[in-house]
Design a protein around this motif. Structure first.
Motif, PDB file in Angstrom:
ATOM      1  N   SER A 188       2.029   1.721  -8.465  1.00  0.00           N
ATOM      2  CA  SER A 188       1.647   2.931  -9.209  1.00  0.00           C
ATOM      3  C   SER A 188       2.896   3.654  -9.704  1.00  0.00           C
ATOM      4  O   SER A 188       2.967   4.086 -10.861  1.00  0.00           O
ATOM      5  CB  SER A 188       0.845   3.881  -8.311  1.00  0.00           C
ATOM      6  OG  SER A 188       0.060   3.177  -7.398  1.00  0.00           O
ATOM      7  N   GLY A 201       0.784  -1.232   0.000  1.00  0.00           N
ATOM      8  CA  GLY A 201       0.000   0.000   0.000  1.00  0.00           C
ATOM      9  C   GLY A 201       0.815   1.281   0.000  1.00  0.00           C
ATOM     10  O   GLY A 201       0.254   2.369  -0.029  1.00  0.00           O
ATOM     11  N   VAL A 202       2.147   1.179  -0.015  1.00  0.00           N
ATOM     12  CA  VAL A 202       2.975   2.399   0.019  1.00  0.00           C
ATOM     13  C   VAL A 202       2.979   3.112  -1.337  1.00  0.00           C
ATOM     14  O   VAL A 202       3.281   4.301  -1.427  1.00  0.00           O
ATOM     15  CB  VAL A 202       4.406   2.077   0.523  1.00  0.00           C
ATOM     16  CG1 VAL A 202       5.249   1.392  -0.545  1.00  0.00           C
ATOM     17  CG2 VAL A 202       5.100   3.328   1.029  1.00  0.00           C
ATOM     18  N   ARG A 233      -8.757  -4.078  -4.017  1.00  0.00           N
ATOM     19  CA  ARG A 233      -8.378  -5.147  -3.089  1.00  0.00           C
ATOM     20  C   ARG A 233      -8.810  -4.849  -1.671  1.00  0.00           C
ATOM     21  O   ARG A 233      -8.772  -3.697  -1.224  1.00  0.00           O
ATOM     22  CB  ARG A 233      -6.848  -5.302  -3.075  1.00  0.00           C
ATOM     23  CG  ARG A 233      -6.372  -6.332  -4.060  1.00  0.00           C
ATOM     24  CD  ARG A 233      -4.943  -6.703  -3.752  1.00  0.00           C
ATOM     25  NE  ARG A 233      -4.006  -5.824  -4.391  1.00  0.00           N
ATOM     26  CZ  ARG A 233      -2.736  -5.735  -4.051  1.00  0.00           C
ATOM     27  NH1 ARG A 233      -2.248  -6.459  -3.063  1.00  0.00           N
ATOM     28  NH2 ARG A 233      -1.919  -4.928  -4.690  1.00  0.00           N
ATOM     29  N   ASP A 290       4.045  13.059  -1.950  1.00  0.00           N
ATOM     30  CA  ASP A 290       3.452  13.626  -3.158  1.00  0.00           C
ATOM     31  C   ASP A 290       3.829  12.714  -4.337  1.00  0.00           C
ATOM     32  O   ASP A 290       5.016  12.507  -4.607  1.00  0.00           O
ATOM     33  CB  ASP A 290       3.997  15.048  -3.363  1.00  0.00           C
ATOM     34  CG  ASP A 290       3.430  15.653  -4.616  1.00  0.00           C
ATOM     35  OD1 ASP A 290       2.316  16.165  -4.555  1.00  0.00           O
ATOM     36  OD2 ASP A 290       4.096  15.573  -5.671  1.00  0.00           O
ATOM     37  N   PHE A 291       2.809  12.168  -5.005  1.00  0.00           N
ATOM     38  CA  PHE A 291       3.068  11.158  -6.037  1.00  0.00           C
ATOM     39  C   PHE A 291       3.982  11.670  -7.150  1.00  0.00           C
ATOM     40  O   PHE A 291       4.969  11.021  -7.509  1.00  0.00           O
ATOM     41  CB  PHE A 291       1.738  10.650  -6.619  1.00  0.00           C
ATOM     42  CG  PHE A 291       1.920   9.523  -7.587  1.00  0.00           C
ATOM     43  CD1 PHE A 291       2.093   8.222  -7.145  1.00  0.00           C
ATOM     44  CD2 PHE A 291       1.951   9.768  -8.956  1.00  0.00           C
ATOM     45  CE1 PHE A 291       2.292   7.177  -8.042  1.00  0.00           C
ATOM     46  CE2 PHE A 291       2.146   8.727  -9.862  1.00  0.00           C
ATOM     47  CZ  PHE A 291       2.314   7.432  -9.396  1.00  0.00           C
TER      48      PHE A 291
END
Ligand SMILES: Nc1ncnc2c1ncn2[C@@H]1O[C@H](COP(=O)(O)OP(=O)(O)OP(=O)(O)O)[C@@H](O)[C@H]1O
Length: 187
Positions: free
Chosen positions: A19, A14-15, A132, A171-172
């Motif tokens: 992505s 989940g980190v 999920r 921040d992605f």
């Protein structure tokens, strides 16, 4: 500058590894491999499991077989792809403790990138995952897991001479740019 063929992107569930890896691989044109998905593909092809839950409930011996077979498949991919991003936890945990899940001895990553974030971010991402059902561990549990992962990756890189990078995924876009920078500045 360092030369690399395999980069392992590791982090607790989940980190945000998947992505980040998919976006970075798309921008840079590198091959992307999700280690868990590859294990599941092997399990499906042998009629051993149809989903992740079933796979992780198989006997430890069968899971080890899937884990090794997936590693051999990645090793074989090196013939056709010279740069591969491997997305995996790095360390897995069970009721009896932690185990390094890098397939040492079959493939050895030249670069290890540990993706980290705050407890609050990780829990929020696990909660909002539409695809999920994810475990909502407590603060102590996730903190311990992240500490063990970081220590394990430091030990691994000292022993095997891999380059080690720690990335904060708050921040992605910022984290993605840092990941792309690390990967593209090495050759
Ligand atoms: N910086 C970010 N800010 C907000 N949401 C994020 C960020 N990074 C990732 N996410 C979201 O968090 C969720 C989990 O991300 P992802 O599936 O990439 O995690 P993971 O580390 O690969 O998990 P696992 O190891 O369990 O597969 C996704 O819904 C993703 O869109």
């Amino acid at each position: 500058m360092i030369h690399w063929n395999i980069a392992a992107i590791v982090g607790v569930p989940g980190v945000g590894k998947t992505s980040l890896c998919i976006s970075a691989a798309g921008v840079l044109g590198y091959r992307y491999v999700n280690y868990g998905e590859l294990m599941l593909d092997v399990a499906k092809s042998r009629n051993l499991a149809t989903n992740r839950d079933e796979m992780f409930n198989l006997s430890i011996e069968v899971q080890e077989y899937l884990w090794k077979t997936a590693a051999i498949k990645i090793k074989d991919m090196q013939v056709s792809s010279n740069k591969i991003l491997v997305d995996l936890h790095g360390v897995d945990r069970s009721n009896i403790g932690y185990i390094i899940s890098l397939p040492i001895g079959i493939i050895s990553p030249d670069i290890i990138i540990v993706v980290e974030s705050s407890y609050e971010n990780i829990i929020q991402r696990r909660k909002s995952d539409k695809f999920r059902e994810r475990k909502l561990d407590n603060l102590e549990s996730i903190t311990e897991y992240m500490n063990i992962l970081r220590m394990s990756m430091v030990a691994y890189s000292v022993i095997y001479g891999s380059h080690l990078t720690l990335l904060e995924n708050d921040d992605f876009e910022k984290c993605l740019n840092e990941l792309i920078k690390v990967l593209s500045e090495s050759y």
